[in-house]
Motif scaffolding. Structure first.
Motif, PDB file in Angstrom:
ATOM      1  N   PRO A   1      66.817  52.843 101.289  1.00  0.00           N
ATOM      2  CA  PRO A   1      68.281  52.964 101.191  1.00  0.00           C
ATOM      3  C   PRO A   1      68.794  54.310 101.690  1.00  0.00           C
ATOM      4  CG  PRO A   1      67.347  52.128  99.139  1.00  0.00           C
ATOM      5  CD  PRO A   1      66.204  52.583  99.970  1.00  0.00           C
TER       6      PRO A   1
ATOM      7  N   PHE B   1      75.498  50.569  97.473  1.00  0.00           N
ATOM      8  CA  PHE B   1      75.205  49.178  97.811  1.00  0.00           C
ATOM      9  C   PHE B   1      76.425  48.519  98.456  1.00  0.00           C
ATOM     10  CE2 PHE B   1      74.692  44.625  96.569  1.00  0.00           C
ATOM     11  CZ  PHE B   1      73.532  44.373  97.291  1.00  0.00           C
TER      12      PHE B   1
ATOM     13  N   LYS C   1      76.698  46.920 102.199  1.00  0.00           N
ATOM     14  CA  LYS C   1      77.186  45.559 102.475  1.00  0.00           C
ATOM     15  C   LYS C   1      78.364  45.594 103.447  1.00  0.00           C
ATOM     16  CE  LYS C   1      75.861  42.288 100.553  1.00  0.00           C
ATOM     17  NZ  LYS C   1      74.779  41.329 100.883  1.00  0.00           N
TER      18      LYS C   1
ATOM     19  N   SER D   1      70.765  46.462 107.458  1.00  0.00           N
ATOM     20  CA  SER D   1      69.997  45.525 106.647  1.00  0.00           C
ATOM     21  C   SER D   1      68.846  46.256 105.966  1.00  0.00           C
ATOM     22  CB  SER D   1      69.455  44.388 107.523  1.00  0.00           C
ATOM     23  OG  SER D   1      68.714  43.470 106.757  1.00  0.00           O
TER      24      SER D   1
ATOM     25  N   SER E   1      65.432  45.729 103.625  1.00  0.00           N
ATOM     26  CA  SER E   1      64.447  44.743 103.185  1.00  0.00           C
ATOM     27  C   SER E   1      63.277  45.442 102.502  1.00  0.00           C
ATOM     28  CB  SER E   1      63.925  43.924 104.370  1.00  0.00           C
ATOM     29  OG  SER E   1      64.947  43.123 104.926  1.00  0.00           O
TER      30      SER E   1
ATOM     31  N   CYS F   1      65.922  40.855 100.934  1.00  0.00           N
ATOM     32  CA  CYS F   1      66.823  41.472 101.904  1.00  0.00           C
ATOM     33  C   CYS F   1      68.239  41.614 101.354  1.00  0.00           C
ATOM     34  CB  CYS F   1      66.828  40.636 103.181  1.00  0.00           C
ATOM     35  SG  CYS F   1      67.833  41.312 104.507  1.00  0.00           S
ATOM     36  N   SER F   2      68.873  42.741 101.662  1.00  0.00           N
ATOM     37  CA  SER F   2      70.253  42.978 101.215  1.00  0.00           C
ATOM     38  C   SER F   2      71.224  41.986 101.841  1.00  0.00           C
ATOM     39  CB  SER F   2      70.684  44.409 101.572  1.00  0.00           C
ATOM     40  OG  SER F   2      70.645  44.614 102.977  1.00  0.00           O
TER      41      SER F   2
ATOM     42  N   GLU G   1      71.093  39.303  99.118  1.00  0.00           N
ATOM     43  CA  GLU G   1      71.364  39.712  97.734  1.00  0.00           C
ATOM     44  C   GLU G   1      72.777  40.289  97.622  1.00  0.00           C
ATOM     45  OE1 GLU G   1      69.722  39.199  95.086  1.00  0.00           O
ATOM     46  OE2 GLU G   1      67.783  38.540  95.882  1.00  0.00           O
TER      47      GLU G   1
ATOM     48  N   TYR H   1      73.929  44.037  92.881  1.00  0.00           N
ATOM     49  CA  TYR H   1      73.327  45.366  92.925  1.00  0.00           C
ATOM     50  C   TYR H   1      72.104  45.468  92.015  1.00  0.00           C
ATOM     51  CZ  TYR H   1      72.798  50.314  91.671  1.00  0.00           C
ATOM     52  OH  TYR H   1      72.301  51.561  91.393  1.00  0.00           O
TER      53      TYR H   1
ATOM     54  N   MET I   1      69.088  43.785  93.559  1.00  0.00           N
ATOM     55  CA  MET I   1      68.511  44.520  94.685  1.00  0.00           C
ATOM     56  C   MET I   1      67.712  45.722  94.200  1.00  0.00           C
ATOM     57  SD  MET I   1      68.397  44.129  97.989  1.00  0.00           S
ATOM     58  CE  MET I   1      66.865  44.884  98.545  1.00  0.00           C
ATOM     59  N   THR I   2      68.240  46.449  93.225  1.00  0.00           N
ATOM     60  CA  THR I   2      67.504  47.608  92.712  1.00  0.00           C
ATOM     61  C   THR I   2      66.264  47.182  91.934  1.00  0.00           C
ATOM     62  OG1 THR I   2      69.059  47.702  90.834  1.00  0.00           O
ATOM     63  CG2 THR I   2      69.452  49.203  92.682  1.00  0.00           C
TER      64      THR I   2
END
Length: 364
Positions: A74, A150, A154, A163, A165, A180-181, A184, A187, A190-191
Motif C-alpha cells: 500500500p 483505502f 479506490k 491495484s 494484490s 485484490c483491492s 474488495e 477496508y 482488505m487489511t
C-alpha cells in the motif's frame, strides 16, 4: 529582534510544510507493475530498493505482495515512501507480536532468533494453535494503511488503474489465493488479507475469513510473480519489476543439526529456510515459463527484439541476506542498515546485469 525571530520561525515552518507536501506529491505511474516477495524483517532492504526505484523511475500501476511484501504494497502504490521508511526503521518485536515466541540475538553483526522453549510448550499444553500471536501487527497495518488511504486507492483505480494484490494461503484447501483491492470494497477485509498474508504459520496467528483459516502467502508463493504476469498480459503492461528480499544462494551452507539451536528448534527453522528457498526459486521459474505459455520468447539479459514485456528481478546480495538469518527477528539498528543497503544497491547496481536478472519477452 523578536519580530525578526518570529518571522524566521514562521519561514522555517512554511518550508518544512512545503517539503512535507513535496515528499507526498503523487506522480502519475508509468506502464509498469511491481512484485515484492516475502522476507520478514528483510523487507527493510526491499523498502530501500523500492524507494530508490521510485526516485529514479517513478511509481507503479499495481503492486503484488506476499508477507512483508504485502505490508509494503500500500505504501508503494500510494507513493508514501517516507512512511514506508519510517515503519521499517522503527518496527520492533512488540510492534508485531502480542505474544512473542522469540528472543532476538545479534552476534558479530548477524541477527538470529531463539525460540522461547518453555513458553512454546506451555502454549501447546493449553491447546493454542500457534506459538505466537500478532494482534499488534493488525493494529500496525491499520495505522499505516488507513481507511482514508483505502478510499484514495479506490478513487485512483478509475483514473490510474491502481491495484493492490496480496497473496494468502488457505489452510483449509492448501491453495494460494490472490486478494485484490479491485474486488474488495471493505477496508477491514482488505487489511485482514494483508494481515493474513504476513502471518507465518506455526509462529504467528491464523486469520479466519470466509469460513477458512488463512496464513502467509509465502507458504505457497514467496514471490507472487505468476499473478503479476497474468495481470501484465491482460492489462498490456510493458515492465514488471520484482524485489526479492533474499539472495539466490541458500544461507548456512555449513549448517549442522548439532549446531547452536539443537535438534528440534534448529531442525525446524532450517526446514522452513530450505522450503522457502525452494518455493522462491520455483516462483521465479514459473513466472519465466508463463511468458512462454502466452506465446512469447524469453531471453535472459538479452536486449534484442521488440520487447512487449520486460521482467527485472532485483535480489538481495548473499552477504546481506546472511547477516540477517532469521527474518522474524526485528532488530532496529540492523534494519536501518538493511534499508540503506537497499538504497545503495539501486544507486550502484540498477543497470548491472551481474546483480539482477532480466527477462525480456518478444512476441513470435
Amino acid at each position: 529582534m523578536k519580530n525578526l525571530f518570529r518571522s524566521f520561525i514562521l519561514l522555517v515552518i512554511c518550508l518544512v510544510a512545503l517539503l512535507a507536501n513535496a515528499q507526498q506529491t503523487y506522480k502519475k505511474p508509468g506502464n509498469k507493475i511491481l512484485v515484492v516477495s516475502g522476507g520478514g524483517a528483510r523487507g527493510a532492504w526491499g523498502a530501500g530498493v523500492a524507494k530508490s526505484l521510485y526516485n529514479t523511475e517513478g511509481g507503479y500501476r499495481a503492486v503484488f505482495g506476499t508477507s512483508t511484501g504485502s505490508l509494503m504494497a500500500p505504501f508503494i502504490l500510494l507513493q508514501h515512501y517516507d512512511s514506508l521508511v519510517s515503519y521499517y526503521t522503527h518496527v520492533t518485536q512488540a510492534s508485531i507480536f502480542s505474544h512473542n515466541p522469540f528472543r532476538v540475538k545479534k552476534k558479530n553483526g548477524i541477527v538470529t532468533t531463539q525460540l522461547k522453549f518453555f513458553n512454546a510448550v506451555w502454549r501447546l499444553i493449553r491447546g493454542k494453535s500457534t506459538l505466537g500471536e500478532t494482534e499488534n501487527l493488525k493494529m500496525l497495518i491499520r495505522r499505516g494503511f488507513t481507511a482514508d488511504d483505502f478510499k484514495t486507492l479506490k478513487n485512483r483505480f478509475s483514473s490510474d488503474s491502481l491495484s493492490l494484490s496480496v497473496a494468502v494461503t488457505n489452510m483449509n484447501t492448501g491453495r494460494v489465493e490472490i486478494k485484490c483491492s479491485d474486488n474488495e470494497i471493505d477496508y477491514e477485509r482488505m487489511t485482514n488479507w494483508i494481515w493474513a498474508s504476513s502471518n507465518q504459520p506455526v509462529f504467528m496467528s491464523y486469520v479466519r475469513m470466509d469460513g477458512s483459516d488463512y496464513v502467509d502467502g509465502g507458504l505457497r508463493e514467496v514471490v507472487p510473480l505468476r499473478a503479476a504476469v497474468d495481470y501484465a498480459i491482460t492489462h498490456a503492461v510493458d515492465t514488471v519489476d520484482v524485489i526479492v528480499n533474499d539472495s539466490w544462494e541458500s544461507q548456512d551452507t555449513a549448517w549442522s543439526v548439532n549446531k547452536d539451536k539443537g535438534y528440534f528448534e534448529g531442525g525446524l527453522i532450517r526446514v522452513l529456510h530450505v522450503y522457502n528457498a525452494n518455493t522462491q526459486h520455483n516462483d521465479l521459474k514459473v513466472g519465466e515459463l508463463l511468458t512462454r505459455l502466452y506465446g512469447v520468447t524469453v531471453n535472459k539479459d538479452s536486449a534484442s527484439g521488440v520487447k512487449d514485456l520486460t521482467i527485472i528481478i532485483y535480489s538481495m546480495p548473499y552477504l546481506v541476506a546472511a547477516s540477517y538469518k532469521d527474518e522474524l527477528g526485528f532488530e532496529q539498528i540492523k534494519m536501518i542498515e538493511l534499508l540503506n543497503s537497499g538504497i545503495d544497491f539501486i544507486m550502484k547496481h540498477q543497470h548491472d546485469a551481474v546483480t539482477r536478472q532480466v527477462y525480456r519477452a518478444s512476441k513470435l
